[in-house]
Design an enzyme around this catalytic site. Sequence first.
Site, PDB file in Angstrom:
ATOM      1  N   ASN A  27      22.979  32.077  71.765  1.00 34.48           N
ATOM      2  CA  ASN A  27      22.364  32.707  72.742  1.00 34.48           C
ATOM      3  C   ASN A  27      21.425  32.419  72.692  1.00 34.48           C
ATOM      4  O   ASN A  27      19.856  32.647  72.263  1.00 34.48           O
ATOM      5  CB  ASN A  27      22.833  33.875  73.199  1.00 34.48           C
ATOM      6  N   LYS A  34      19.921  35.153  69.740  1.00 36.43           N
ATOM      7  CA  LYS A  34      20.408  35.532  68.823  1.00 36.43           C
ATOM      8  C   LYS A  34      21.486  34.891  68.682  1.00 36.43           C
ATOM      9  O   LYS A  34      22.275  33.543  68.862  1.00 36.43           O
ATOM     10  CB  LYS A  34      21.079  36.181  70.147  1.00 36.43           C
ATOM     11  N   ARG A 110      26.471  29.913  75.038  1.00 35.15           N
ATOM     12  CA  ARG A 110      25.957  30.845  75.585  1.00 35.15           C
ATOM     13  C   ARG A 110      25.383  29.810  76.891  1.00 35.15           C
ATOM     14  O   ARG A 110      24.113  29.515  76.652  1.00 35.15           O
ATOM     15  CB  ARG A 110      25.647  31.877  76.016  1.00 35.15           C
ATOM     16  N   HIS A 199      27.577  36.967  84.135  1.00 30.97           N
ATOM     17  CA  HIS A 199      28.250  37.993  82.798  1.00 30.97           C
ATOM     18  C   HIS A 199      30.281  37.354  82.837  1.00 30.97           C
ATOM     19  O   HIS A 199      30.618  38.746  82.542  1.00 30.97           O
ATOM     20  CB  HIS A 199      28.377  39.421  83.204  1.00 30.97           C
ATOM     21  N   ASN A 230      21.776  46.345  81.763  1.00 32.11           N
ATOM     22  CA  ASN A 230      20.532  46.392  82.021  1.00 32.11           C
ATOM     23  C   ASN A 230      20.212  45.546  82.967  1.00 32.11           C
ATOM     24  O   ASN A 230      19.671  45.820  84.746  1.00 32.11           O
ATOM     25  CB  ASN A 230      19.198  45.841  81.210  1.00 32.11           C
ATOM     26  N   ARG A 260      16.233  45.184  88.773  1.00 37.17           N
ATOM     27  CA  ARG A 260      16.901  44.629  90.120  1.00 37.17           C
ATOM     28  C   ARG A 260      17.854  44.817  90.988  1.00 37.17           C
ATOM     29  O   ARG A 260      18.138  46.136  91.125  1.00 37.17           O
ATOM     30  CB  ARG A 260      17.994  43.732  89.310  1.00 37.17           C
ATOM     31  N   MET A 302      19.037  54.703  81.039  1.00 32.43           N
ATOM     32  CA  MET A 302      19.843  55.827  81.639  1.00 32.43           C
ATOM     33  C   MET A 302      19.585  57.343  80.206  1.00 32.43           C
ATOM     34  O   MET A 302      20.105  58.261  81.157  1.00 32.43           O
ATOM     35  CB  MET A 302      20.963  55.246  81.744  1.00 32.43           C
ATOM     36  N   GLU A 352      29.372  51.493  78.271  1.00 31.64           N
ATOM     37  CA  GLU A 352      30.024  52.534  77.948  1.00 31.64           C
ATOM     38  C   GLU A 352      29.681  53.370  76.860  1.00 31.64           C
ATOM     39  O   GLU A 352      30.356  53.938  76.321  1.00 31.64           O
ATOM     40  CB  GLU A 352      30.084  51.654  76.131  1.00 31.64           C
ATOM     41  N   GLU A 403      30.254  39.661  74.171  1.00 31.39           N
ATOM     42  CA  GLU A 403      30.746  38.157  74.330  1.00 31.39           C
ATOM     43  C   GLU A 403      30.727  37.766  73.321  1.00 31.39           C
ATOM     44  O   GLU A 403      30.947  36.338  73.510  1.00 31.39           O
ATOM     45  CB  GLU A 403      28.746  38.740  74.926  1.00 31.39           C
TER      46      GLU A 403
HETATM   47  P1  ADP Z   1      21.971  44.385  79.044  1.00 29.61           P
HETATM   48  O1  ADP Z   1      22.717  43.127  77.849  1.00 29.61           O
HETATM   49  O2  ADP Z   1      21.471  43.721  79.753  1.00 29.61           O
HETATM   50  O3  ADP Z   1      20.534  43.822  77.575  1.00 29.61           O
HETATM   51  P2  ADP Z   1      23.325  46.168  77.670  1.00 29.61           P
HETATM   52  O4  ADP Z   1      24.737  46.195  78.524  1.00 29.61           O
HETATM   53  O5  ADP Z   1      23.097  46.387  75.987  1.00 29.61           O
HETATM   54  O6  ADP Z   1      21.956  45.354  78.178  1.00 29.61           O
HETATM   55  O7  ADP Z   1      22.401  48.312  77.839  1.00 29.61           O
HETATM   56  C1  ADP Z   1      21.433  48.195  77.946  1.00 29.61           C
HETATM   57  C2  ADP Z   1      21.070  49.508  78.779  1.00 29.61           C
HETATM   58  O8  ADP Z   1      22.460  50.306  78.861  1.00 29.61           O
HETATM   59  C3  ADP Z   1      19.688  50.096  78.298  1.00 29.61           C
HETATM   60  O9  ADP Z   1      19.248  49.332  79.012  1.00 29.61           O
HETATM   61  C4  ADP Z   1      20.892  51.844  78.802  1.00 29.61           C
HETATM   62  O10 ADP Z   1      20.172  51.889  80.271  1.00 29.61           O
HETATM   63  C5  ADP Z   1      22.164  51.952  78.697  1.00 29.61           C
HETATM   64  N1  ADP Z   1      22.186  52.804  77.506  1.00 29.61           N
HETATM   65  C6  ADP Z   1      22.270  51.652  75.684  1.00 29.61           C
HETATM   66  N2  ADP Z   1      22.722  53.417  75.635  1.00 29.61           N
HETATM   67  C7  ADP Z   1      22.794  54.027  75.847  1.00 29.61           C
HETATM   68  C8  ADP Z   1      23.611  55.879  75.990  1.00 29.61           C
HETATM   69  N3  ADP Z   1      24.114  56.223  74.682  1.00 29.61           N
HETATM   70  N4  ADP Z   1      23.448  56.600  77.057  1.00 29.61           N
HETATM   71  C9  ADP Z   1      23.208  55.973  78.078  1.00 29.61           C
HETATM   72  N5  ADP Z   1      22.676  54.766  78.067  1.00 29.61           N
HETATM   73  C10 ADP Z   1      22.891  54.364  77.801  1.00 29.61           C
END
Ligand code: ADP
Length: 420
Positions: A27, A34, A110, A199, A230, A260, A302, A352, A403
Amino acid sequence: MSDRPSPTAAEPEEPASPTAVRVLVLNSGSSSVKYQLLDMRDGTRLAVGLVERIGEGTSLLRHTTRTTGETRERADTFADHDAALKAMAEELAVDGVGLDSPELAAIGHRVVHGGRTFTEPTVIDAEVLAEIERLIPVAPLHNPANLTGIRTAMLLRPDLPQVAIFDTAFHTTMPEAAARYAIDVATADEHRIRRYGFHGTSHAYVSRTTADLLGKAPEEVNVIVLHLGNGASASAVRGGRCVDTSMGLTPLEGLVMGTRSGDVDPAVIFHLERVGDMSTDEIDTLLNKKSGLIGLCGDNDMREITRRIEEGDEQARLAFDIYIHRLKKYIGAYYAVLGRVDAVAFTAGVGENAAPVREAAIRGLEELGLAVDGELNAVRGGEPRLISPPYARVAVAVVPTDEELEIATQTYALVGKGGA
Ligand code: ADP
């Protein structure tokens, strides 16, 4: 450019040998790569790594040998992707799983934007490279970086099948009614303006895994997938095929995200230009990088937002409420699009892990057959699981996305027939 028929008919020149059971997933971003090396006999990870800050002075490589759990870090000056991938190759060789191993069946890349051309995993040749390049105007940030990674990997192993897995491919089944914006057709076609969605690899994996969880075939179920990371997007999947998704021409449309805005009245942009005296680039940055949760409350994580809410922080509360309001609107919209819904699946970092988000998004939707069981929702774990009470008409699920496994699986299905 005119869209040409899908080039998926291309076959690898040399089918993988029966011993070729590994797939390397790459990726490639503009300053990072990655990677994961998977054994396709059981999907186990042999190695997982990341090279960051490529071309930015001090780069960092972090490599984990999954079989031992050992992590090695290397701070170095990787001037370009070539240097970064060579360093990755060296680390893999230390583990005895180098790129020259006959067990390596293919490299799966990817690629963010495949336009309307690439509807399936595609073995990369010169024509495919040229087409990904032609799509740069609709993915100026991502496709150039993806191309750099592909070209570099092709130099390292010119004889090996290299496969492109497109983020947009899963959404190419969207009907025109969902994919077209209601703007002048000639203008839209000239500039290839339509809703592509992103996605896709995650939406494909999660919708299929949700069907599995229900003990059904993907063709039998309708699923609303909520990929909340995110970046965030929703999709409506009917019988395994995507019929609508919330991201559009770019990943800016749809849900409220970490940085965003998601949906806004497009006239906000004219207003900012005319009244706010902002340039196009400034507005682009505002909507993509300084909006969403971070724009609303100064945090995009979050975990931090829910912690602040517990402390009575009103700004964090409002940001959360706006996030949930938008999410609910998309659940309702996709319910209407699908007509019948068998499951709503939450995935990615927020989906998740953030039980309060899942609870709030489903709260009040009992008339639609949707409910969340408080105890099940509080359970943490890495496995797909149901969080709806047994009486609920529609299943609500938490399905961890993967993914890399999906990219490896699709890559191997295309080239690894000899090893299957
Ligand atoms: P991306 O791949 O889009 O960068 P991820 O799917 O890894 O993002 O998600 C990242 C986001 O998940 C973080 O910014 C945070 O808001 C949220 N997150 C990660 N772990 C937790 C948790 N234990 N509780 C709540 N939110 C979480």
